[in-house]
Design a protein around this motif. Structure first.
Motif, PDB file in Angstrom:
ATOM      1  N   TYR A 484       0.829  -1.190   0.000  1.00 48.25           N
ATOM      2  CA  TYR A 484       0.000   0.000   0.000  1.00 48.25           C
ATOM      3  C   TYR A 484       0.871   1.251   0.000  1.00 48.25           C
ATOM      4  N   VAL A 485       0.324   2.326  -0.555  1.00 47.59           N
ATOM      5  CA  VAL A 485       0.998   3.614  -0.435  1.00 47.59           C
ATOM      6  C   VAL A 485       1.003   3.995   1.042  1.00 47.59           C
ATOM      7  N   PRO A 486       1.975   4.814   1.478  1.00 46.24           N
ATOM      8  CA  PRO A 486       2.140   5.073   2.926  1.00 46.24           C
ATOM      9  C   PRO A 486       0.873   5.518   3.629  1.00 46.24           C
ATOM     10  N   ARG A 487       0.088   6.405   3.023  1.00 41.63           N
ATOM     11  CA  ARG A 487      -1.104   6.927   3.713  1.00 41.63           C
ATOM     12  C   ARG A 487      -2.136   5.827   3.948  1.00 41.63           C
ATOM     13  N   ILE A 488      -2.309   4.963   2.945  1.00 40.98           N
ATOM     14  CA  ILE A 488      -3.279   3.873   3.082  1.00 40.98           C
ATOM     15  C   ILE A 488      -2.778   2.846   4.091  1.00 40.98           C
ATOM     16  N   LYS A 489      -1.457   2.549   4.052  1.00 39.63           N
ATOM     17  CA  LYS A 489      -0.894   1.595   5.027  1.00 39.63           C
ATOM     18  C   LYS A 489      -1.062   2.119   6.450  1.00 39.63           C
ATOM     19  N   TYR A 490      -0.814   3.405   6.630  1.00 47.25           N
ATOM     20  CA  TYR A 490      -0.977   4.049   7.944  1.00 47.25           C
ATOM     21  C   TYR A 490      -2.403   3.852   8.448  1.00 47.25           C
ATOM     22  N   ARG A 491      -3.366   4.093   7.562  1.00 45.32           N
ATOM     23  CA  ARG A 491      -4.775   3.946   7.928  1.00 45.32           C
ATOM     24  C   ARG A 491      -5.109   2.502   8.284  1.00 45.32           C
ATOM     25  N   LYS A 492      -4.611   1.571   7.494  1.00 47.63           N
ATOM     26  CA  LYS A 492      -4.921   0.162   7.741  1.00 47.63           C
ATOM     27  C   LYS A 492      -4.271  -0.345   9.022  1.00 47.63           C
ATOM     28  N   ASP A 493      -3.070   0.150   9.330  1.00 49.02           N
ATOM     29  CA  ASP A 493      -2.404  -0.246  10.576  1.00 49.02           C
ATOM     30  C   ASP A 493      -3.215   0.225  11.784  1.00 49.02           C
ATOM     31  N   VAL A 494      -3.691   1.473  11.728  1.00 45.60           N
ATOM     32  CA  VAL A 494      -4.497   2.007  12.831  1.00 45.60           C
ATOM     33  C   VAL A 494      -5.797   1.212  12.963  1.00 45.60           C
ATOM     34  N   SER A 495      -6.413   0.906  11.827  1.00 43.59           N
ATOM     35  CA  SER A 495      -7.675   0.158  11.851  1.00 43.59           C
ATOM     36  C   SER A 495      -7.468  -1.239  12.436  1.00 43.59           C
ATOM     37  N   ALA A 496      -6.361  -1.888  12.053  1.00 42.18           N
ATOM     38  CA  ALA A 496      -6.092  -3.237  12.561  1.00 42.18           C
ATOM     39  C   ALA A 496      -5.887  -3.216  14.073  1.00 42.18           C
ATOM     40  N   LEU A 497      -5.196  -2.201  14.579  1.00 43.91           N
ATOM     41  CA  LEU A 497      -4.975  -2.112  16.022  1.00 43.91           C
ATOM     42  C   LEU A 497      -6.291  -1.890  16.767  1.00 43.91           C
ATOM     43  N   MET A 498      -7.145  -1.001  16.233  1.00 45.22           N
ATOM     44  CA  MET A 498      -8.432  -0.735  16.884  1.00 45.22           C
ATOM     45  C   MET A 498      -9.271  -2.014  16.949  1.00 45.22           C
ATOM     46  N   LYS A 499      -9.229  -2.807  15.905  1.00 43.68           N
ATOM     47  CA  LYS A 499      -9.970  -4.076  15.922  1.00 43.68           C
ATOM     48  C   LYS A 499      -9.385  -5.034  16.957  1.00 43.68           C
ATOM     49  N   SER A 500      -8.057  -5.034  17.056  1.00 42.70           N
ATOM     50  CA  SER A 500      -7.415  -5.928  18.038  1.00 42.70           C
ATOM     51  C   SER A 500      -7.738  -5.518  19.467  1.00 42.70           C
ATOM     52  N   LEU A 501      -8.104  -4.248  19.684  1.00 44.49           N
ATOM     53  CA  LEU A 501      -8.468  -3.756  21.006  1.00 44.49           C
ATOM     54  C   LEU A 501      -9.957  -3.949  21.303  1.00 44.49           C
ATOM     55  N   GLY A 502     -10.651  -4.635  20.403  1.00 46.65           N
ATOM     56  CA  GLY A 502     -12.048  -4.985  20.648  1.00 46.65           C
ATOM     57  C   GLY A 502     -13.070  -4.053  20.041  1.00 46.65           C
ATOM     58  N   PHE A 503     -12.653  -3.082  19.224  1.00 45.30           N
ATOM     59  CA  PHE A 503     -13.579  -2.133  18.624  1.00 45.30           C
ATOM     60  C   PHE A 503     -14.077  -2.644  17.269  1.00 45.30           C
ATOM     61  N   ASN A 504     -15.296  -2.275  16.923  1.00 42.22           N
ATOM     62  CA  ASN A 504     -15.909  -2.656  15.648  1.00 42.22           C
ATOM     63  C   ASN A 504     -15.918  -1.454  14.714  1.00 42.22           C
ATOM     64  N   GLU A 505     -15.539  -1.683  13.460  1.00 44.01           N
ATOM     65  CA  GLU A 505     -15.459  -0.585  12.488  1.00 44.01           C
ATOM     66  C   GLU A 505     -16.841  -0.264  11.934  1.00 44.01           C
ATOM     67  N   THR A 506     -17.108   1.033  11.722  1.00 46.04           N
ATOM     68  CA  THR A 506     -18.350   1.478  11.087  1.00 46.04           C
ATOM     69  C   THR A 506     -18.006   2.261   9.826  1.00 46.04           C
ATOM     70  N   ARG A 507     -18.958   2.304   8.911  1.00 43.33           N
ATOM     71  CA  ARG A 507     -18.830   3.119   7.700  1.00 43.33           C
ATOM     72  C   ARG A 507     -20.103   3.954   7.590  1.00 43.33           C
ATOM     73  N   THR A 508     -19.982   5.256   7.604  1.00 47.52           N
ATOM     74  CA  THR A 508     -21.163   6.119   7.621  1.00 47.52           C
ATOM     75  C   THR A 508     -21.096   7.130   6.480  1.00 47.52           C
ATOM     76  N   TYR A 509     -22.204   7.891   6.307  1.00 54.06           N
ATOM     77  CA  TYR A 509     -22.305   8.860   5.226  1.00 54.06           C
ATOM     78  C   TYR A 509     -21.366  10.050   5.439  1.00 54.06           C
ATOM     79  N   THR A 510     -20.796  10.538   4.345  1.00 53.73           N
ATOM     80  CA  THR A 510     -19.986  11.752   4.387  1.00 53.73           C
ATOM     81  C   THR A 510     -20.866  12.989   4.568  1.00 53.73           C
TER      82      THR A 510
END
Length: 783
Positions: A484-510
């Motif tokens: 991944y390009v650095p910005r996308i990798k950064y985002r995915k790393d943060v998302s993976a950590l949040m999931k590992s801490l027990g949080f569920n991801e949401t996708r909402t309207y802009t």
């Protein structure tokens, strides 16, 4: 866009070319002909003559016809009301296939055999609706093909790429494309007319920079009547409804040159023509009899006072050409394409004219279209033409010369093209050029607004040379590691950590509502507001993610789900100094039980739990010992005493806190971090340190501080005041009274090199007690 091949034949000879084969060649050259309409296979379709037509004995409307088809006479049953003896007709014999997919077969109709079908223009695909069978001229030769008697026109339905809409949305532009493909000359239509002795006596003024070119010419004594058949037929084939000769000529030229014209009733306009920007709230009734409210972003043509036309979009009802019109003022102009597009979208008024203005107008055709209008009005409306036209031009005649070499052409296309091939293609394209030492200095004609850089020239050469001539071969290149390009990798790393801490991801309207955008805009950023929103609940582009997660919270609470650990990572958008900005943010919301169990009491979410999540996240990203939390009581939707700013390297990156009780969400905690702002502080790489094999020593100390003390600041000072053998400090007890705050700290001492002695630990420990007592004027508990 529909293109009439009969019309194209006026400019480049194609009547000797199979229209489907030509469509394939044009498509292969890069202009997609999606469908060919009106092509008829005349195999087994002939001219016939009805010798006798008698009523069908078992029907009150069918007739049994004896039809001479040349070699013999056939019996055909027909239901057309105009079927009668003595007329010549189009006969489809058994085996013929009609454009609508019907295959003619021998049949028995109500007990009578029928060996073919007498055809209407509708059945031949030449009209939408026909009342009866088509009658051919008396001189039609029986047994021959009826093709020459039917005025056939093959229509090309184009599916244009955006870059070719500026030249192929008109017949002359498309004729140049056909000429390039077939290597044939293109001739322009007749423009000549006789000038009368009167002048275009109007005062023409332009008070806006959004008009690039404007011609106005007076035409007198026009006769409003029906258009010639060929004009009506061509307009119909292009999808436009014929009205009268004057209006039809305006539309005809737009489809011919791609230059929209507007005809004003000169007697309604007067002697002044002023082009300006509209005033806010100004009103005009357009030709569709709808009242339109304008603003200062709209270009209007006025009679010096009131608007009589929305430039590039639609004329006004107060200046339209009607059956009583005698004198016409012709407008041929170029307006700013972005202004025209925005006006047409805002007013929900997309016209054929506005579509062409939006993609760009060829300035060389603006005057030619005006002259063509004069020619046709003189010829088909008996008009008298003034001897001059009023002109205002702001177009600079700078021709863009593009330099490209043969080496560059071959390198980009990937096939060997010779010098003579390049010259031949440039000649076919009618591009001006100068060639020297296999370098070409090319000037594209003004009709090709899409040609601006050398890659455009290379594309033109490649498509006419033939992409099918490019030999497929595997590329030779250096392989690189994917990722991944650095910005996308950064985002995915943060998302993976949040999931590992027990949080569920949401996708909402802009998009959010105006109310939420105002309530949760804690950074006071300027919102981007949609011009034409789909819904009143989705009018503003969000500047943060808080309202979106609270919407998710509301949704879950209404369904009795009170245990939530959710987060979202998304870009938010705002305006700053009239520029659009974006920011990638992480927002997390927590409420209820951290874990779920039916057998034991589980821990619940609180401020310190969420604070721990933030510290874990930031330390994971490499910001250990660089994190601060500072109380913030200025966020209106947060609890005054339980909210704080998050700082990294003393720069604010977000906030954390408890939702305000007025929002009626009990014990709900939220934080938001700007990941773009955080990434400006470079994180340290995480290094692995092996656990020490030597034992640790723990010491506890408890102080009474002043009421406003912040535990985090004390911990930071403990680390600074201690020696390197202090490895960890935690707060394990907090007591708040009215007069003071009591904090208890647990300190862990350990070395990676040796076993620590009690003496050195106590020395450091007692030194810490002394320094903390002195700096904070604190007292040990129970002293």
């Amino acid at each position: 866009m529909k293109i009439s091949t009969n019309w194209i034949n006026d400019y480049v000879k194609i009547d000797d070319v199979d229209k489907k084969e030509l469509a394939d060649k044009i498509t292969n050259a890069g202009v997609n002909v999606q469908e060919v309409i009106g092509e008829i296979n005349f195999d087994k379709i002939v001219v016939g003559e009805i010798i006798n037509a008698k009523p069908h004995e078992n029907s009150d409307h069918l007739k049994v016809c004896e039809v001479n088809i040349g070699a013999k006479t056939e019996q055909i049953v027909c239901g057309a009301p105009n079927a009668r003896s003595g007329i010549k007709v189009v006969v489809s014999l058994p085996g013929a296939k009609l454009p609508n997919g019907m295959e003619i077969k021998q049949s028995v109709i109500r007990g009578v055999s029928s060996n073919g079908m007498l055809c209407s223009l509708e059945e031949l695909g030449l009209e939408e609706k026909s009342e009866g069978i088509h009658e051919l001229p008396n001189d039609a030769i029986v047994g021959n093909s009826p093709k020459e008697y039917l005025n056939l026109d093959s229509i090309y339905l184009l599916d244009l790429n955006p870059n070719r809409k500026n030249d192929c949305l008109n017949h002359i532009g498309f004729a140049y494309e056909v000429g390039a493909v077939l290597n044939r000359e293109v001739k322009l239509p007749e423009l000549n007319y006789i000038e009368s002795d009167f002048e275009t006596n109007i005062d023409l003024k332009v008070e806006t920079e959004n008009v690039l070119l404007y011609y106005a010419k007076l035409v007198k004594n026009v006769e409003i009547k029906e258009s010639p058949e060929f004009i009506k037929q061509r307009l119909t084939n292009a999808g436009m409804r014929p009205i009268n000769n004057v209006v039809d000529i305006s539309n005809y030229i737009m489809l011919e040159f791609g230059q929209p014209l507007h005809f004003f009733d000169a007697d309604k306009v007067g002697n002044t023509l002023l082009v300006r920007m509209a005033k806010d709230g100004e009103v005009i009734t357009t030709l569709d009899k709808q009242e339109r409210t304008l603003n200062s972003e709209d270009i209007v043509i006025t009679d010096g006072g009131k608007p009589i036309c929305i430039a590039g979009v639609m004329g006004g009802l107060n200046s339209d050409v009607d059956e009583n019109t005698k004198n016409i003022l012709i407008e041929s102009a170029i307006f700013d394409k972005l202004k025209v597009r925005r006006t047409s979208i805002k007013l929900d008024l997309r016209s054929e004219a506005s579509l062409r203005y939006e993609v760009g107008i060829n300035p060389e055709y603006t005057l030619l279209a005006l002259k063509r209008a004069c020619h046709l009005l003189e010829k088909y409306a008996n008009a008298q033409i003034s001897k001059n036209e009023k002109t205002i031009s702001k177009i600079e005649a700078n021709k863009n010369v593009i330099e490209v070499t043969l080496e560059e052409i071959n390198k980009v296309i990937g096939v060997k093209i010779e010098d003579e091939d390049v010259i031949d293609i440039l000649n076919r394209l009618k591009f001006e050029y100068r060639a020297k030492d296999k370098t070409y200095y090319v000037t594209a004609p003004s009709r090709r607004l899409d040609i601006s850089i050398k890659e455009d020239i290379i594309e033109e050469i490649g498509r006419l040379f033939g992409y099918d001539k490019i030999v497929a071969k595997l590329p030779t290149l250096k392989l690189t590691t994917g990722g991944y390009v650095p910005r996308i990798k950064y985002r995915k790393d943060v998302s993976a950590l949040m999931k590992s801490l027990g949080f569920n991801e949401t996708r909402t309207y802009t998009l959010i509502s105006k109310k939420n955008s105002e309530l949760y805009n804690y950074e006071n950023k300027e919102n981007i507001v949609l011009l034409k929103p789909i819904s009143n609940d989705r009018t503003h582009v969000r500047t943060n993610l808080v309202s979106s997660l609270i919407d998710v919270l509301n949704y879950n609470e209404s369904r009795h789900n009170d245990d939530l650990l959710i987060y979202e990572i998304s870009n938010v958008y705002y305006k700053e100094m009239d520029e659009f900005k974006e920011d990638m943010k992480l927002c997390a919301l927590a409420k209820g039980n951290i874990l779920k169990s039916d057998f034991t009491q589980t821990p619940k979410v609180d401020f310190y739990y969420l604070k721990g999540i933030i510290i874990t996240l930031l330390e994971y990203l490499g910001y250990k010992n660089r994190i601060k939390f500072i109380r913030n009581e200025n966020i209106t939707f947060m609890h005054k005493g339980i909210s704080a700013d998050i700082l990294v390297d003393n720069k604010k990156i977000g906030f954390i806190g408890k939702l305000h009780p007025s929002l009626k969400h009990s014990e709900t905690y939220i934080f938001e971090i700007s990941l773009d702002e955080l990434s400006k502080s470079k994180g340290s790489k995480i290094k692995y340190t092996a656990p020490s094999k030597y034992p640790s020593i723990k010491k506890d100390m408890s102080f009474n501080f002043s009421k406003d003390i912040i535990a985090g600041e004390v911990i930071n000072d403990i680390y600074k005041m201690s020696s390197k053998i202090l490895k960890n400090v935690i707060v394990f007890d907090v007591y708040d009274s009215r007069e003071f705050r009591s904090l208890a700290f647990s300190l862990t001492y350990q070395s990676e090199e040796r076993t620590l002695s009690d003496e050195e630990v106590m020395k450091d420990f007692e030194n810490l007690i002394s320094k903390i007592s002195e700096k904070y004027n604190a007292k040990l508990r129970n002293e």
